[in-house]
Design a protein around this motif. Structure first.
Motif, mmCIF file in Angstrom:
data_model
loop_
_atom_site.group_PDB
_atom_site.id
_atom_site.type_symbol
_atom_site.label_atom_id
_atom_site.label_comp_id
_atom_site.label_asym_id
_atom_site.label_seq_id
_atom_site.Cartn_x
_atom_site.Cartn_y
_atom_site.Cartn_z
ATOM 1 N N PHE A 48 5.064 5.445 -5.243
ATOM 2 C CA PHE A 48 5.258 5.391 -6.687
ATOM 3 C C PHE A 48 4.491 6.518 -7.391
ATOM 4 O O PHE A 48 4.970 7.106 -8.365
ATOM 5 C CB PHE A 48 4.806 4.033 -7.231
ATOM 6 C CG PHE A 48 5.112 3.820 -8.685
ATOM 7 C CD1 PHE A 48 6.361 3.355 -9.091
ATOM 8 C CD2 PHE A 48 4.174 4.108 -9.670
ATOM 9 C CE1 PHE A 48 6.657 3.174 -10.435
ATOM 10 C CE2 PHE A 48 4.462 3.934 -11.012
ATOM 11 C CZ PHE A 48 5.707 3.463 -11.402
ATOM 12 N N ARG A 49 3.296 6.862 -6.896
ATOM 13 C CA ARG A 49 2.493 7.918 -7.507
ATOM 14 C C ARG A 49 3.179 9.289 -7.389
ATOM 15 O O ARG A 49 3.056 10.131 -8.272
ATOM 16 C CB ARG A 49 1.117 7.993 -6.845
ATOM 17 C CG ARG A 49 0.205 6.803 -7.129
ATOM 18 C CD ARG A 49 -1.127 7.008 -6.417
ATOM 19 N NE ARG A 49 -1.979 5.843 -6.507
ATOM 20 C CZ ARG A 49 -2.783 5.554 -7.529
ATOM 21 N NH1 ARG A 49 -2.816 6.360 -8.570
ATOM 22 N NH2 ARG A 49 -3.533 4.465 -7.515
ATOM 23 N N SER A 50 3.909 9.465 -6.319
ATOM 24 C CA SER A 50 4.464 10.795 -6.028
ATOM 25 C C SER A 50 5.944 10.936 -6.345
ATOM 26 O O SER A 50 6.559 11.960 -6.048
ATOM 27 C CB SER A 50 4.232 11.143 -4.549
ATOM 28 O OG SER A 50 4.788 10.152 -3.704
ATOM 29 N N ILE A 106 0.617 -0.713 -9.797
ATOM 30 C CA ILE A 106 1.741 0.041 -10.368
ATOM 31 C C ILE A 106 1.764 -0.094 -11.883
ATOM 32 O O ILE A 106 2.027 0.884 -12.614
ATOM 33 C CB ILE A 106 3.074 -0.428 -9.734
ATOM 34 C CG1 ILE A 106 3.147 0.013 -8.272
ATOM 35 C CG2 ILE A 106 4.275 0.103 -10.511
ATOM 36 C CD1 ILE A 106 4.340 -0.515 -7.510
ATOM 37 N N LYS A 107 1.470 -1.316 -12.386
ATOM 38 C CA LYS A 107 1.452 -1.525 -13.835
ATOM 39 C C LYS A 107 0.316 -0.730 -14.492
ATOM 40 O O LYS A 107 0.431 -0.312 -15.648
ATOM 41 C CB LYS A 107 1.296 -3.009 -14.155
ATOM 42 C CG LYS A 107 2.572 -3.829 -13.964
ATOM 43 C CD LYS A 107 3.662 -3.434 -14.959
ATOM 44 C CE LYS A 107 4.886 -4.320 -14.856
ATOM 45 N NZ LYS A 107 5.951 -3.932 -15.810
ATOM 46 N N GLU A 108 -0.779 -0.518 -13.759
ATOM 47 C CA GLU A 108 -1.854 0.318 -14.293
ATOM 48 C C GLU A 108 -1.404 1.775 -14.411
ATOM 49 O O GLU A 108 -1.771 2.481 -15.357
ATOM 50 C CB GLU A 108 -3.079 0.223 -13.387
ATOM 51 C CG GLU A 108 -3.794 -1.119 -13.444
ATOM 52 C CD GLU A 108 -4.967 -1.169 -12.479
ATOM 53 O OE1 GLU A 108 -5.239 -0.138 -11.822
ATOM 54 O OE2 GLU A 108 -5.605 -2.245 -12.367
ATOM 55 N N LYS A 150 -1.018 -5.648 4.886
ATOM 56 C CA LYS A 150 -1.855 -4.615 4.266
ATOM 57 C C LYS A 150 -2.105 -4.878 2.788
ATOM 58 O O LYS A 150 -3.240 -4.974 2.363
ATOM 59 C CB LYS A 150 -1.249 -3.211 4.460
ATOM 60 C CG LYS A 150 -1.242 -2.746 5.908
ATOM 61 C CD LYS A 150 -0.827 -1.292 6.001
ATOM 62 C CE LYS A 150 -0.860 -0.812 7.460
ATOM 63 N NZ LYS A 150 -0.482 0.602 7.579
ATOM 64 N N MET A 151 -1.028 -4.961 1.994
ATOM 65 C CA MET A 151 -1.187 -5.253 0.574
ATOM 66 C C MET A 151 0.030 -6.043 0.113
ATOM 67 O O MET A 151 1.168 -5.612 0.319
ATOM 68 C CB MET A 151 -1.313 -3.963 -0.243
ATOM 69 C CG MET A 151 -1.518 -4.204 -1.748
ATOM 70 S SD MET A 151 -1.558 -2.666 -2.694
ATOM 71 C CE MET A 151 -3.111 -1.966 -2.138
ATOM 72 N N GLU A 169 0.835 -1.205 0.000
ATOM 73 C CA GLU A 169 0.000 0.000 0.000
ATOM 74 C C GLU A 169 0.866 1.250 0.000
ATOM 75 O O GLU A 169 0.632 2.191 -0.789
ATOM 76 C CB GLU A 169 -0.913 -0.028 1.234
ATOM 77 C CG GLU A 169 -1.948 1.061 1.276
ATOM 78 C CD GLU A 169 -2.844 0.905 2.484
ATOM 79 O OE1 GLU A 169 -3.891 0.244 2.366
ATOM 80 O OE2 GLU A 169 -2.495 1.435 3.556
ATOM 81 N N THR A 170 1.878 1.281 0.851
ATOM 82 C CA THR A 170 2.790 2.421 0.889
ATOM 83 C C THR A 170 3.555 2.542 -0.423
ATOM 84 O O THR A 170 3.808 3.641 -0.922
ATOM 85 C CB THR A 170 3.781 2.272 2.061
ATOM 86 O OG1 THR A 170 3.061 2.141 3.280
ATOM 87 C CG2 THR A 170 4.719 3.458 2.154
ATOM 88 N N ALA A 171 3.924 1.409 -1.003
ATOM 89 C CA ALA A 171 4.679 1.418 -2.254
ATOM 90 C C ALA A 171 3.894 2.105 -3.375
ATOM 91 O O ALA A 171 4.443 2.904 -4.142
ATOM 92 C CB ALA A 171 5.034 -0.011 -2.653
#
Length: 849
Positions: free
Chosen positions: A764-766, A790-792, A780-781, A758-760
């Motif tokens: 990755f978004r930021s 992430i691939k999306e 968590k995930m 989840e944190t990853a």
């Protein structure tokens, strides 16, 4: 007319004989049909004289039935005389046919012709019987009739001779069967015993009644008994001819006594109670008694069976009932249940084995998959002796295998897809007796119910073996790491040179890599993944062996010097490099295990080319293997005089070699040597050989090769500079992130960390991330879910699995979602190679687009 016929037949003795004649016809029909359905190994022609014998019995019974019907006083005494003569002729035909059949059976089984004097005696008997019966007044002069079953036969002067001929034929038949009993196998002896039992019953009854009562005492009241009892001989002999699997005498006695005993419990009180009531209440009484019997029969039968079982078996339960009760034991422990089963079957506990279907080779499983049967060595031997079909070669191969390994029985267990999953392999019983029909039926019944328990227990055993093996094998590498830490302390304290300190660090790194290698080997052994799906290609065996020896993590150089490889006679084989390395590693590990106990032991590896097969000879001069244990070494979980192993290594080697289209065999001399022979099919010389993989020459030379851990070198024209790239490390364990962070910073790579999926995704978004190193199992995930998200966001960003997953499902998911895989803990060299390779691919894709 029909009513008159029925009226004349309604006499108890006549009814019994008519029923007996119906049984004879029914049996002949069944017998011929059974032979016809199995005409591949038997034919009706082989048993012509047995069929003639049964037909003779049929007419003998019918002719005797006439004397106990209402037709006897209805017709003249001349008709009765003719029927008596007809009975004599029918009896002679039956007895003579039975004798000829015994002669033919003797010749067939003993492979020797029947003595000619026996046929000469038969010819004389036949001529005598024909004359004395067809010439009036020689055997039957007249019959005086009073009523049905009440008659007197006036015998002629040759009656005694005729009866003597009949008895002589029975005795000669009996002698032939006794001769066969000595010449036959164990199964053949059982068959002959059944025939002898039937003939004995008939011979005794005929001798006592026909000679004693009718001829000597002139009492004809029991003349119906020998024909009625003759069907016992017919059934016993016919049953022995049709089947190769018999019930034990104790079990037959148990069933018979149980039925008789239960019936007797009800018969005496019911007959007494019936006498106390008048005819007016008979219908009500009958209904009440039927209800009483129906309600109490099961309980009474249970009690009677327990008593009879106690008398016959010394236990309130028969062995069959005890075998069926093992279903509960299989729920708790397969091993304990097998030990109890061995005791019940009178088999040495250590010899009764439940093995997977890779036992020795696939011959058993292939045959059983198509036949859906059970293999019993005595039955195969009997079928081979009778068979006239093309299955002889296949059966002969199975018989040879079972006989050479002292295997008496092989019982298959089938999976849900009808494939053979396990085999129950049993030697002969301690007392040499055969497996009875009731035992085999009970075994099939109980194992059909416990298949799921066995599979579950195997999984548990597999996990226990995995845990024990890893725990045992990792002690040495960890001890080596600890030793190097102690050396480092001493070196730092004493101010040793930097080169000496780096040498200790390299040795510690090599110990860590050896530990990783051992874990990989053990995980491979318990893997459920299909070896057939692993890609294979033509390789030089000499090069593949040299590479595997270079990768193997020897504890020290002294151990390495005791392994000798002669690379002459090189050949090409279709192999998967990784799987082949694991086979070599397993054989090395097993042989090196005994190096300390056998300080002069050496390992010699040589190559041998052949016309149809090429071979690797892997010989060690260690303790050797006992002959009685050699055929077990490829069984799952089998170990001997070796602590800590999983018992799965050699079984895995066998599966790998079968996946290569070859096989592995073992020869050994106790206290001399053990040699494993790895056979490979000959590959056409025109095949393309896979290019060698360059060696790094670093301590990582011990690392295992795989398509992910050592990617192919990148073309220099597309190589990228990895410095200043940004890589996201995702792992819930700080020590794993810290180790990878050190390696990446040494490569001048920017590092971002995340402790769960989840944190990853959020990081990755930021951030501008060039590559992601992703753990799989996290809170968590997990890594799969994070990789999908992430691939999306960025389909071109490479994601590398950084994990120790080994299940088929996890590996398939990694292959689908991610771009590569590295084992944990990884090395700097493997990490750099993977990153360079994937970033170069990414750069190529961006250039194309």
């Amino acid at each position: 007319m029909t009513e008159s016929l029925i009226t004349h037949m309604l006499y108890p003795k006549a009814i019994i004989l008519m029923l007996a004649s119906c049984l004879v016809l029914t049996w002949v029909s069944f017998f011929c049909r059974s032979l016809y359905s199995d005409r591949g190994s038997k034919s009706i022609g082989d048993y012509t004289f047995y069929i003639i014998y049964t037909i003779g019995l049929f007419f003998w019974i019918l002719s005797n039935a006439y004397f106990h019907t209402g037709f006897l006083p209805l017709y003249s005494n001349e008709v009765a005389t003719i029927m008596a003569i007809f009975a004599n002729i029918s009896a002679y035909i039956a007895f003579a046919a039975a004798y000829v059949f015994s002669c033919r059976l003797r010749a067939s089984i003993s492979r020797k012709p029947t003595p000619k004097w026996q046929y000469a005696v038969l010819a004389c008997f036949t001529a005598f019987a024909t004359v004395v019966n067809f010439v009036p007044g020689l055997t039957i002069i007249d019959v005086t009739v009073t009523a049905p079953s009440q008659f007197i036969i006036e015998f002629g002067p040759y009656t005694k001779g005729f009866f003597s001929v009949l008895i002589s034929l029975v005795v000669l038949t009996f002698i032939n069967l006794l001769y066969l009993r000595k010449a036959s196998s164990r199964l053949g002896q059982t068959k002959i015993n059944y025939m002898i039992a039937g003939i004995a019953i008939f011979m005794v009854s005929t001798a006592i009644i026909q000679l004693g009562f009718t001829y000597i005492l002139n009492d004809f009241s029991l003349t119906w008994l020998p024909p009625a009892l003759s069907i016992s001989e017919m059934f016993f002999v016919g049953y022995a001819l049709l089947t190769s699997r018999f019930y034990s005498s104790k079990y037959i006695a148990f069933i018979a006594l149980s039925v008789i005993g239960t019936s007797a419990v009800f018969a005496l009180p019911l007959s007494s109670v019936t006498l106390m009531f008048s005819s007016y209440n008979e219908m009500i009484l009958a209904a009440a008694l039927c209800i009483l019997v129906g309600l109490s029969w099961a309980k009474v039968s249970y009690i009677v069976k327990r008593v009879i079982a106690r008398v016959l078996y010394g236990s309130p339960y028969t062995p069959v009932e005890q075998i069926l009760a093992l279903e509960r034991d299989f729920q708790h422990s397969t091993r304990n249940a097998i030990e109890k089963l061995a005791e019940l079957l009178n088999i040495p506990q250590e010899k009764l084995q439940l093995v997977t279907n890779n036992y020795q080779d696939v011959a058993y499983a292939n045959y059983l998959s198509s036949k859906k049967s059970i293999l019993i060595v005595d039955e195969i031997a009997n079928e081979l002796s009778d068979s006239k079909s093309s299955i002889d070669e296949r059966l002969s191969e199975l018989h040879t295998k079972m006989h050479s390994s002292n295997t008496a029985l092989v019982l298959p267990l089938y999976d849900h897809d009808s494939t053979v999953s396990h085999l129950l392999v049993s030697p002969h019983k301690k007392d040499g007796s055969l497996f009875s029909n009731e035992e085999i039926s009970a075994l099939q019944q109980v194992f059909s119910k416990v298949q799921s328990y066995i599979n579950a227990d195997r999984k548990v055993s597999q996990s226990q073996a995995l845990a024990n093996s890893i725990a045992h094998e990792m002690r040495n590498p960890l001890a080596q790491v600890q030793l190097q830490f102690e050396h480092l302390k001493l070196q730092v304290t004493s101010g040793d040179s930097l080169q000496s300190i780096l040498g200790s660090i390299d040795k510690g790194s090599a110990a860590i890599l050896r530990g990783r290698q051992l874990i990989d080997i053990i995980l491979r052994e318990v893997s459920d993944s299909s070896l057939q799906q692993e890609p294979a290609s033509p390789n030089s065996i000499s090069y593949a062996l040299s590479t595997a020896l270079g990768r193997y993590g020897f504890e020290n150089e002294q151990v390495r010097q005791r392994v000798h490889f002669t690379d002459s006679d090189d050949f090409i084989a279709n192999i998967n490099d990784t799987l082949f390395s694991f086979v070599v590693f397993n054989l090395l590990r097993n042989a090196i295990y005994y190096f300390d106990s056998y300080p002069d032991s050496q390992i010699e590896i040589t190559l041998q080319k052949g016309d149809h097969e090429n071979c690797i000879l892997f010989r060690d001069t260690g303790p050797g293997i006992e002959p009685t244990l050699r055929y077990k070494i490829f069984d799952d979980f089998f170990t001997h005089n070796k602590s800590g192993g999983s018992g799965l290594g050699l079984g895995y080697c066998q599966r790998v070699m079968e996946a290569f289209g070859g096989r592995i065999e073992c020869i050994s001399e106790l206290d001399e040597f053990t040699e494993f022979q790895l056979y490979f099919p000959v590959v056409s010389i025109g095949s393309t050989i896979s290019p060698p993989i360059p060696s790094t020459g670093s301590p990582d030379r011990y690392a295992l090769h795989s398509s992910f851990s050592e990617p192919a070198p990148v073309d220099s024209t597309t190589a990228v500079d990895v410095t200043k790239k940004t890589i996201l490390i995702v792992d819930d364990k700080e020590v794993q992130r810290a180790l990878v962070k050190i390696y990446l910073e040494q490569l001048d790579i920017n590092v971002i960390q995340a402790n769960n999926g989840e944190t990853a995704v959020s990081v990755f978004r930021s951030n501008d991330v060039d590559l992601v190193l992703m753990d799989i199992q996290m809170p968590k995930m997990n890594g799969f879910e994070a990789s999908e998200l992430i691939k999306e966001i960025s389909p071109t960003t490479p994601i590398v699995a950084l994990s120790g997953e080994s299940s088929t499902y996890d590996l398939n998911r990694i292959d689908q979602l991610m771009d590569g895989r590295l084992e944990k803990p990884t090395t700097k060299q493997a990490l750099e190679s993977m990153i360079t390779h994937l970033l170069a691919q990414k750069a190529q894709q961006q250039t194309v687009h």
